[in-house]
Design an enzyme around this catalytic site. Structure first.
Site, PDB file in Angstrom:
ATOM      1  CD  GLU A 271      -2.350  -1.295   2.857  1.00 22.27           C
ATOM      2  OE1 GLU A 271      -1.903  -0.575   3.772  1.00 22.27           O
ATOM      3  OE2 GLU A 271      -3.294  -2.079   3.031  1.00 22.27           O
ATOM      4  N   PRO A 272       1.691   1.453  -1.014  1.00 23.27           N
ATOM      5  CG  PRO A 272       2.813   1.491  -3.085  1.00 23.27           C
ATOM      6  CD  PRO A 272       1.850   0.675  -2.271  1.00 23.27           C
ATOM      7  N   GLY A 273       2.114   4.967  -0.609  1.00 16.98           N
ATOM      8  CA  GLY A 273       1.549   6.278  -0.919  1.00 16.98           C
ATOM      9  C   GLY A 273       2.682   7.198  -1.319  1.00 16.98           C
ATOM     10  CB  CYS A 341      -3.231  34.328  12.706  1.00 16.91           C
ATOM     11  SG  CYS A 341      -3.574  35.639  11.543  1.00 16.91           S
TER      12      CYS A 341
HETATM   13  C1  LIG Z   1      -0.987   5.887   5.362  1.00 13.88           C
HETATM   14  C2  LIG Z   1      -1.066   4.456   5.092  1.00 13.88           C
HETATM   15  C3  LIG Z   1      -0.354   3.889   4.018  1.00 13.88           C
HETATM   16  C4  LIG Z   1       0.588   4.672   3.137  1.00 13.88           C
HETATM   17  O1  LIG Z   1       1.745   5.047   3.785  1.00 13.88           O
HETATM   18  P1  LIG Z   1       2.984   5.682   2.955  1.00 13.88           P
HETATM   19  O2  LIG Z   1       3.976   5.981   3.987  1.00 13.88           O
HETATM   20  O3  LIG Z   1       2.472   6.912   2.282  1.00 13.88           O
HETATM   21  O4  LIG Z   1       3.436   4.660   1.976  1.00 13.88           O
HETATM   22  C5  LIG Z   1      -0.522   2.531   3.766  1.00 13.88           C
HETATM   23  N1  LIG Z   1      -1.337   1.762   4.531  1.00 13.88           N
HETATM   24  C6  LIG Z   1      -2.030   2.278   5.570  1.00 13.88           C
HETATM   25  C7  LIG Z   1      -2.911   1.388   6.354  1.00 13.88           C
HETATM   26  C8  LIG Z   1      -1.918   3.628   5.880  1.00 13.88           C
HETATM   27  O5  LIG Z   1      -2.597   4.121   6.920  1.00 13.88           O
END
Ligand SMILES: *Cc1c(COP(=O)(O)O)cnc(C)c1O
Length: 409
Positions: A271-273, A341
């Site tokens: 699950e990469p973001g 602010c």
């Molecule tokens: C935020 C999150 C991610 C993504 O994390 P990154 O650091 O952006 O890769 C993946 N899985 C879960 C469950 C998350 O909460």
């Protein structure tokens, strides 16, 4: 490959000079490189090609619909943490069989929607949630695929506000609870236990915590003897925010995972973001004023902490660069601040910064992840525009919120 770079002293996104964009679109705005996005997604897939994982992009890192549609086109799934994100992923065309629903506090409405849409996995985080998912599934006459989120008690050696895998955190269930919960789920009629998931935090650049997590998962599997269909290893892969920083070695991670899945019949989910979207975006902002005070130059930008919260929230440091490189330097310390602010509304303090003046533009870099998605209307400021660049073309992919819309609620 870097698609956002200086060319003949001009900061460019692909083939377009950011100065051209700054003159065309009203600042501040986010600007993304499509080639960078695709490049990152493919290099992620390529690093893990020997294990062929499902790549479920973490929508909370950036939920712009146009970007999600692009990710869908190149085969991305989605990791969602709310019904809003779920519906957005579906709207982008992402197949629900590639959508994983995570989160510690899913409501009844959210669970019902996830069941109806038949997502790949609902990753549950407590016994109460398991009971609720079972109850709703029964009402809907469904058998729902779920995963259990383990809290492995491994900390990611990252900023404490983005660490989620330690014993004291709210996320997941502990080792012992995980075993008990799995055994309980196996007896429930409307649930199918298919996954084991972990996510230990974000911006992790060291391989060691990931290695520890894999060995804990192995221990659990050996103990409960369940053939999980999916092992969801979450996200958290760290990127380099400056030349000095290291990013996570994905090839090394891949080799560890390959060893881990040997003799197991299991599909890996990631699950990469941040890794996919982090370096694809910059925030372009105009200098409203420069105020000299106590031997410091406050450079007051038109972007504030409401537009980019990471520095205030996590003490994150984003590099700032003038859109056109200059040769002179400030003699005094400069401090880049916003108009909000709050005294935490500051981005960066630096010595020897290039000489810039009021009316000039700068870019804050590596803001593609947790930039726009964390923005707010604080100080009753409209959310800002997002622009996408591809080659020599640019287009608006999200309009700046109108003042009318802003003041009507
Ligand atoms: C935020 C999150 C991610 C993504 O994390 P990154 O650091 O952006 O890769 C993946 N899985 C879960 C469950 C998350 O909460």
């Amino acid at each position: 490959m870097n698609y956002i770079r200086l060319r003949k002293n001009n900061l460019c996104v692909e083939n377009i000079s950011t100065l051209t964009l700054a003159k065309k679109y009203r600042t501040p705005f986010y600007c993304y490189s499509l080639s960078q996005l695709k490049n990152n997604f493919y290099s992620f897939k390529n690093a893990f090609k020997i294990i062929k994982p499902i790549v479920a992009f973490s929508i909370k890192s950036n939920s712009n619909l146009a970007l999600l549609k692009e990710l869908k086109k190149i085969g991305s799934g989605a990791d969602v943490v709310s019904v809003g994100e779920l519906l957005k992923a579906i709207k982008a065309g992402i197949n629900t069989k590639k959508i994983v629903f995570s989160g510690v506090g899913k409501t009844e409405e959210e669970i019902r929607m996830a069941i109806k849409k038949r997502v790949l996995l609902i990753n549950v985080e407590s016994e109460s949630e398991v009971n609720l998912v079972n109850k709703i599934s029964k009402k809907l006459s469904k058998k729902t695929s779920i995963g259990v989120r383990l809290n492995p008690n491994v900390t990611g050696k990252t900023h404490k506000k983005i660490s989620t895998g330690g014993r004291g955190e709210k996320f997941g269930v502990t080792y012992n609870d995980c075993i008990n919960l799995c055994e309980k789920i196996l007896k429930m009629k409307n649930l199918k236990l298919e996954g084991l998931s972990v996510h230990i935090g974000s911006q992790i650049t060291n391989i060691k915590p990931f290695k520890e997590v894999l060995s804990i998962i192995n221990k659990i599997i050996n103990k409960i003897k369940i053939d999980f269909k999916f092992i969801d290893l979450g996200g958290g892969m760290g990127i380099s925010y400056s030349n000095k920083e290291q990013h996570l070695n994905l090839k090394q991670y891949s080799r560890l995972v390959k060893k881990f899945i040997k003799n197991k019949n299991v599909k890996i989910i990631f699950e990469p973001g941040r890794f996919i979207i982090g370096n694809t975006g910059i925030l372009i902002s105009k200098i409203i004023y420069i105020k000299k005070s106590n031997n410091k130059n406050f450079i007051i930008l038109d972007a504030g902490m409401n537009d980019l919260m990471r520095p205030a929230l996590y003490a994150a440091q984003h590099q700032i660069i003038p859109l056109r490189k200059t040769n002179k330097k400030f003699r005094e310390i400069v401090e880049f601040v916003g108009p909000i602010c709050e005294s935490s509304d500051k981005f960066l303090t630096q010595r020897g910064f290039e000489k810039i003046k009021e009316g000039d533009y700068v870019a804050l870099t590596h803001v593609g992840a947790y930039g726009m998605s964390l923005s707010s209307n604080y100080n009753t400021r409209p959310t800002i525009a997002e622009i996408l660049v591809s080659g020599s073309k640019h287009k608006l992919i999200k309009k700046r919120q109108s003042l009318e819309n802003l003041i009507n609620n």
